[in-house]
Design a protein around this motif. Sequence first.
Motif: not given
Length: 288
Positions: A186-192
């Motif tokens: 996973i490169e980006d997890n905007p909602k954490k």
Amino acid sequence: MRKNLLILMALTLIFAVFAAGCGTKPQASDTPSNAAGGAVKEEPKKTLKIGATAGPYSDMVSKAIKPIMEKKGYTIEVVEFNDYVQPNKALANGSLNANLFQHVLYLKKFAEDNKLDLKELISVPTAPMGLYSKKFKSVDEIKEGSTLTIANDPANLARSLVLLQDIGLVKIKKDVDPAKASEKDIEDNPKKLNIKPLEAAQLPRTVDSSDLALVPGNFALAAKMDLTSALKLENMAENYRNVLVVNTKDVDTQLGKDLKETIQSKQFEQIIDEQFKGFSKPEWMKGK
């Protein structure tokens, strides 16, 4: 008197020989014969063992494949499994004649890693994976830091990540092998999201205890979940549809042809429409 006795004994002996001769006369037989007089051997029943994961795919074998194959003269035994390892090993060692539980990406990776000569025969209608929640009614409501449970096995983990990416919850690295993808890709997890990989069979139980759960269709149905209640169902790619698998040597045999013909039949599709509602059909079936 002695003379009469000798005559009587002689007649008795003659009668016995005559009776024995009559006993050797060919009699009618219940055994079928061919034109040349030889017995016709009946074709032995063809008993097949087909392995499938417990739930909708063992049901598919029992309800949609078995009755059609039995009309072709086969006797079908359905063998249920609760993991994604033993069905392929059992097929390779001859304990099974076919199995139904996996998509082609998993099959190829597993066969390569374990040096098994297995081959997909045809894809079948497949229950889509879904994102479920008892806390949120839509994807837009998902809060930052929410707990998400996903499958930890290669067969379902990549599908989970693709679904999450499709709905904008994560972004995965480019050029990742989908058969090897994991939460580390996973490169980006905007909602954490707090992502917790678990065994797929446990996921239906986490719908109540976690904020979100990505549940493979077969386990959702086995847990009596309604597929249409998902916040989002996956847009299933063809290589994620389940396939009927045999040993490579059996692909072009009569067995392989009969199994493929069974799944391509109108009766098979009718059973799917009636008893497996919500299953996503493969492209070859849509184009019929």
